[in-house]
Design a protein around this motif. Structure first.
Motif, PDB file in Angstrom:
ATOM      1  N   ALA A  81       0.807  -1.222   0.000  1.00 49.95           N
ATOM      2  CA  ALA A  81       0.000   0.000   0.000  1.00 49.95           C
ATOM      3  C   ALA A  81       0.840   1.272   0.000  1.00 49.95           C
ATOM      4  CB  ALA A  81      -0.936  -0.001   1.214  1.00 49.95           C
ATOM      5  N   ILE A  82       1.980   1.243   0.692  1.00 50.44           N
ATOM      6  CA  ILE A  82       2.741   2.477   0.887  1.00 50.44           C
ATOM      7  C   ILE A  82       4.103   2.442   0.200  1.00 50.44           C
ATOM      8  CG2 ILE A  82       3.822   3.933   2.655  1.00 50.44           C
ATOM      9  CD1 ILE A  82       1.530   3.227   4.503  1.00 50.44           C
ATOM     10  N   GLY A  83       4.707   1.270   0.122  1.00 47.48           N
ATOM     11  CA  GLY A  83       6.012   1.175  -0.523  1.00 47.48           C
ATOM     12  C   GLY A  83       7.151   1.384   0.453  1.00 47.48           C
ATOM     13  N   ALA A  84       8.354   1.175  -0.037  1.00 47.88           N
ATOM     14  CA  ALA A  84       9.535   1.244   0.818  1.00 47.88           C
ATOM     15  C   ALA A  84      10.241   2.587   0.762  1.00 47.88           C
ATOM     16  CB  ALA A  84      10.516   0.131   0.431  1.00 47.88           C
ATOM     17  N   LYS A  93       1.472   9.499   7.394  1.00 51.43           N
ATOM     18  CA  LYS A  93       0.303  10.185   6.823  1.00 51.43           C
ATOM     19  C   LYS A  93      -0.529   9.235   5.963  1.00 51.43           C
ATOM     20  CE  LYS A  93      -0.872  14.372   4.166  1.00 51.43           C
ATOM     21  NZ  LYS A  93      -1.669  13.735   3.103  1.00 51.43           N
ATOM     22  N   GLU A  94       0.123   8.450   5.129  1.00 51.14           N
ATOM     23  CA  GLU A  94      -0.597   7.525   4.253  1.00 51.14           C
ATOM     24  C   GLU A  94      -1.280   6.417   5.048  1.00 51.14           C
ATOM     25  OE1 GLU A  94       1.088   6.156   0.549  1.00 51.14           O
ATOM     26  OE2 GLU A  94       2.604   7.734   0.618  1.00 51.14           O
ATOM     27  N   ALA A  95      -0.607   5.910   6.082  1.00 50.24           N
ATOM     28  CA  ALA A  95      -1.196   4.851   6.905  1.00 50.24           C
ATOM     29  C   ALA A  95      -2.451   5.349   7.609  1.00 50.24           C
ATOM     30  CB  ALA A  95      -0.170   4.346   7.927  1.00 50.24           C
ATOM     31  N   ASN A  96      -2.399   6.562   8.132  1.00 50.76           N
ATOM     32  CA  ASN A  96      -3.565   7.137   8.804  1.00 50.76           C
ATOM     33  C   ASN A  96      -4.712   7.361   7.826  1.00 50.76           C
ATOM     34  OD1 ASN A  96      -2.736   7.335  11.529  1.00 50.76           O
ATOM     35  ND2 ASN A  96      -1.495   9.128  11.062  1.00 50.76           N
ATOM     36  N   GLU A  97      -4.391   7.813   6.631  1.00 48.48           N
ATOM     37  CA  GLU A  97      -5.438   8.084   5.646  1.00 48.48           C
ATOM     38  C   GLU A  97      -6.078   6.800   5.116  1.00 48.48           C
ATOM     39  OE1 GLU A  97      -3.523  10.401   2.665  1.00 48.48           O
ATOM     40  OE2 GLU A  97      -3.656  12.289   3.799  1.00 48.48           O
ATOM     41  N   LYS A  98      -5.295   5.747   4.993  1.00 48.46           N
ATOM     42  CA  LYS A  98      -5.782   4.522   4.356  1.00 48.46           C
ATOM     43  C   LYS A  98      -6.557   3.613   5.308  1.00 48.46           C
ATOM     44  CE  LYS A  98      -4.425   0.647   1.421  1.00 48.46           C
ATOM     45  NZ  LYS A  98      -5.496   0.967   0.455  1.00 48.46           N
ATOM     46  N   TRP A  99      -6.073   3.473   6.559  1.00 45.26           N
ATOM     47  CA  TRP A  99      -6.639   2.459   7.456  1.00 45.26           C
ATOM     48  C   TRP A  99      -7.306   3.106   8.665  1.00 45.26           C
ATOM     49  CZ3 TRP A  99      -1.282   1.099   6.011  1.00 45.26           C
ATOM     50  CH2 TRP A  99      -1.241   0.182   4.944  1.00 45.26           C
ATOM     51  N   LEU A 100      -8.575   2.799   8.846  1.00 46.15           N
ATOM     52  CA  LEU A 100      -9.350   3.370   9.949  1.00 46.15           C
ATOM     53  C   LEU A 100      -8.822   2.926  11.303  1.00 46.15           C
ATOM     54  CD1 LEU A 100     -11.715   4.898  11.151  1.00 46.15           C
ATOM     55  CD2 LEU A 100     -13.204   2.958  10.589  1.00 46.15           C
ATOM     56  N   ASP A 101      -8.415   1.664  11.426  1.00 44.90           N
ATOM     57  CA  ASP A 101      -7.942   1.201  12.733  1.00 44.90           C
ATOM     58  C   ASP A 101      -6.623   1.867  13.122  1.00 44.90           C
ATOM     59  OD1 ASP A 101      -6.721  -0.260  10.658  1.00 44.90           O
ATOM     60  OD2 ASP A 101      -6.294  -1.966  11.971  1.00 44.90           O
ATOM     61  N   VAL A 102      -5.808   2.252  12.146  1.00 44.57           N
ATOM     62  CA  VAL A 102      -4.547   2.926  12.454  1.00 44.57           C
ATOM     63  C   VAL A 102      -4.819   4.320  13.004  1.00 44.57           C
ATOM     64  CG1 VAL A 102      -2.403   3.858  11.499  1.00 44.57           C
ATOM     65  CG2 VAL A 102      -3.214   1.609  10.776  1.00 44.57           C
ATOM     66  N   ARG A 103      -5.685   5.082  12.350  1.00 43.36           N
ATOM     67  CA  ARG A 103      -5.953   6.438  12.839  1.00 43.36           C
ATOM     68  C   ARG A 103      -6.854   6.425  14.076  1.00 43.36           C
ATOM     69  NH1 ARG A 103      -8.703   6.463   7.816  1.00 43.36           N
ATOM     70  NH2 ARG A 103     -10.977   6.692   7.969  1.00 43.36           N
ATOM     71  N   SER A 104      -7.425   5.261  14.419  1.00 43.24           N
ATOM     72  CA  SER A 104      -8.225   5.148  15.640  1.00 43.24           C
ATOM     73  C   SER A 104      -7.375   4.704  16.826  1.00 43.24           C
ATOM     74  CB  SER A 104      -9.364   4.140  15.435  1.00 43.24           C
ATOM     75  OG  SER A 104     -10.250   4.539  14.425  1.00 43.24           O
ATOM     76  N   PHE A 105      -6.663   3.576  16.666  1.00 42.05           N
ATOM     77  CA  PHE A 105      -5.939   2.964  17.776  1.00 42.05           C
ATOM     78  C   PHE A 105      -4.432   3.194  17.735  1.00 42.05           C
ATOM     79  CE2 PHE A 105      -9.551  -0.138  17.028  1.00 42.05           C
ATOM     80  CZ  PHE A 105     -10.344   0.381  18.037  1.00 42.05           C
ATOM     81  N   GLY A 106      -3.943   3.692  16.602  1.00 45.22           N
ATOM     82  CA  GLY A 106      -2.504   3.837  16.454  1.00 45.22           C
ATOM     83  C   GLY A 106      -1.879   2.550  15.944  1.00 45.22           C
ATOM     84  N   GLN A 107      -0.564   2.581  15.718  1.00 40.40           N
ATOM     85  CA  GLN A 107       0.132   1.405  15.193  1.00 40.40           C
ATOM     86  C   GLN A 107       1.636   1.626  15.292  1.00 40.40           C
ATOM     87  OE1 GLN A 107      -1.331  -1.438  14.140  1.00 40.40           O
ATOM     88  NE2 GLN A 107       0.684  -2.352  13.828  1.00 40.40           N
ATOM     89  N   VAL A 108       2.364   0.561  15.563  1.00 37.97           N
ATOM     90  CA  VAL A 108       3.820   0.600  15.505  1.00 37.97           C
ATOM     91  C   VAL A 108       4.239   0.004  14.164  1.00 37.97           C
ATOM     92  CG1 VAL A 108       5.986  -0.186  16.517  1.00 37.97           C
ATOM     93  CG2 VAL A 108       4.065   0.436  18.006  1.00 37.97           C
ATOM     94  N   ILE A 109       4.929   0.780  13.345  1.00 43.69           N
ATOM     95  CA  ILE A 109       5.357   0.344  12.019  1.00 43.69           C
ATOM     96  C   ILE A 109       6.862   0.091  12.046  1.00 43.69           C
ATOM     97  CG2 ILE A 109       5.570   1.015   9.589  1.00 43.69           C
ATOM     98  CD1 ILE A 109       3.035   2.697   9.957  1.00 43.69           C
ATOM     99  N   THR A 110       7.244  -1.162  11.838  1.00 42.65           N
ATOM    100  CA  THR A 110       8.663  -1.524  11.883  1.00 42.65           C
ATOM    101  C   THR A 110       9.082  -2.229  10.593  1.00 42.65           C
ATOM    102  OG1 THR A 110       8.094  -3.601  12.989  1.00 42.65           O
ATOM    103  CG2 THR A 110       8.678  -1.736  14.389  1.00 42.65           C
ATOM    104  N   TYR A 111       8.418  -1.902   9.504  1.00 44.33           N
ATOM    105  CA  TYR A 111       8.677  -2.570   8.230  1.00 44.33           C
ATOM    106  C   TYR A 111       9.567  -1.692   7.349  1.00 44.33           C
ATOM    107  CZ  TYR A 111       4.384  -4.229  10.317  1.00 44.33           C
ATOM    108  OH  TYR A 111       3.450  -4.647  11.223  1.00 44.33           O
TER     109      TYR A 111
END
Length: 282
Positions: A81-84, A93-111
């Motif tokens: 979805a976002i690329g490397a 910004k893209e993660a928050n815009e794309k996924w409702l659960d991310v902008r609701s609960f947050g997320q740790v991105i380690t990819y």
């Protein structure tokens, strides 16, 4: 944009079901050191995510049996979805815009060699039962062979197992929505309405052998809207509003608790600008 802090209280009943099994205790219903039942915040968020997905929203942390994009890992879903080759700021910004659960609960991105911590505005605590729960264990048998017998040997079809459940219990979920974190993730009033509907319908499409259809039910939802972003009173004071019959009598129905709010405290908080909405689950 949210301009009002939100608190909510949700009451849930359990009838002959395992609301949240503990894998470290043979999948027995979770309890604390004093015997009160627990439902983890992770379990509750999983059910909310499922309801978001049922309503047609894109979810990042999808359950294995609910994958709708053929991506079998979070890393694969994120990369596709976002690329490397994007900056941390762009990725967030893209993660928050794309996924409702991310902008609701947050997320740790380690990819893709990234380390991004997104703090979501919706916080949910561990649900606790109002009384210590009694766990019933039932021995079960299987009426067929699970494995093909080797050679001429026969294999017994009565393989033993154990099923654990709570005959009756009432649990309380506390949660809140922080306006300042909502601004950072882009969590909107429309998103808030999805959270509200997800709580109201929390156990739709959630049945299993441990939780048969109708064995878990949302009874009451108290929705508190503050008059400011910071809140009229603290979330701790909102939690103290819940009122119920706490005597030592054996309670076998939800009505035995006479659930409600402390009207004296509530009227005091209303004078400060707090508004409360009371509605039932589906």
């Amino acid at each position: 944009m949210l301009n009002n802090k939100i608190d909510f209280i949700v009451t849930v009943t359990v009838n002959n079901a395992n609301p949240n099994g503990d894998p470290l205790a043979g999948n027995m219903p979770r309890t604390d050191s004093k015997g009160f039942g627990e439902i983890s915040d992770v379990c509750i968020k999983r059910k909310i995510r499922n309801r978001m997905q049922d309503q047609g929203y894109s979810i990042f942390v999808q359950s294995r049996d609910r994958i709708d994009d053929e991506k079998n890992s979070l890393e694969e879903r994120y990369t596709d979805a976002i690329g490397a080759k994007v900056t941390d700021e762009a990725a967030e910004k893209e993660a928050n815009e794309k996924w409702l659960d991310v902008r609701s609960f947050g997320q740790v991105i380690t990819y893709n060699s990234k380390s991004i911590g997104i703090r979501g505005p919706v916080s949910i605590g561990i649900a606790k039962s109002l009384d210590p729960i009694e766990i019933t264990s039932m021995q079960i048998t299987r009426s067929t062979n699970g494995m093909k017998p080797k050679g001429d040997k026969t294999r017994s079809s009565d393989t033993m197992g154990t099923k654990h459940f709570v005959e009756f219990g009432t649990y309380i979920i506390y949660g809140a929505v922080n306006c300042f974190y909502a601004e950072k993730t882009g969590f909107s009033k429309k998103d808030l309405a999805v959270i509200k509907e997800s709580l109201r319908t929390l156990f739709i499409n959630d049945s299993s052998s441990a939780r048969p259809e109708g064995s878990m039910e949302v009874k009451d939802i108290y929705w508190f809207t503050h008059s400011s972003k910071i809140g009229d009173v603290s979330s701790a004071k909102i939690k103290s509003l819940i009122s119920y019959n706490s005597d030592n009598s054996m309670k076998s129905t939800y009505e035995d608790y006479a659930m409600g709010l402390n009207e004296e405290k509530l009227n005091e908080y209303k004078q400060l600008g707090l508004q409360v909405e009371h509605f039932a689950g589906i």
